[in-house]
Scaffold this motif. Sequence first.
Motif: not given
Length: 276
Positions: A139-150
């Motif tokens: 599964i791809q992941w990133m640090y932070g950016n929760g709002q934009a990703y949602f």
Amino acid sequence: MFVSPMLLHKSDEPFDNEECITELKLDGIRLLLSKFNNQIKLYTRHNNEVTSKFPELQQIDIPDGTVLDGELIVSDDEGKPDFESMMERFQSKRSRHAIQYCVFDVIYHKGEKVAHLPLRERKELLESLVDNDEHIAKIQWMYGNGQAYFDLVKQIGLEGIVLKRADSKYQIKKRSHDWLKVINYQYADAVITGLRKGEFGLLLAFEEDGKLKPGGIMEFMTPAAKKEFYGQYHDLIVDEDKKFTFIEPKIKCRVKFRNYTKSGLLRIPSFVEYIS
């Protein structure tokens, strides 16, 4: 080798935090995959061994002494996880739906427990353990950016996201606020048309083209909302059978749900509020 998985708490809203890892929440079946003595075994989160159901995963090339945590999915024609098709495949040997095991964590490596390592280090370890192919993927992941990703998840119509503390340990057999899921709920106005006998559940319907269409069964409701319903439904009873007591469609409520099923029902509806 079964390991009772770490479970998530819910968050009502996404948030941005660079100390968190953000992942896509996949709509499938949680699955633990272990390889010991050169034998791969598969377990659901409730310790049901389901190895024989998925022969495609028997040839996955991972080192001996490994336990992985992930989600088993079936994708639709648009590449989105299709939960109903996944359940068809899970329940029937005749199903020909193609599966993919999407890995997001490692619990054992070379026979040693690595649950004590920070998540960021376990993610690095996964990179060396798993090569993506048609049956397994990281599964791809990133640090932070929760709002934009949602926001992106909502636009595409996917299930939601998961926010995990990057320094979190894998807490076996525990539900932890270190891992939070944010569900992309849909909302609808419905009327209550009946009460299930025995285990609690309310029959729902919603209006479509001037007619009431069945909406499924709502099992999730606050105690206060249940009390209010019980205080008024007796005067509305019109019929009953062995399973349900039917009432006039006069009690209206707003519900949230995951998505519509292929038959047009609300999937996992839960009560939000009464409406007039």
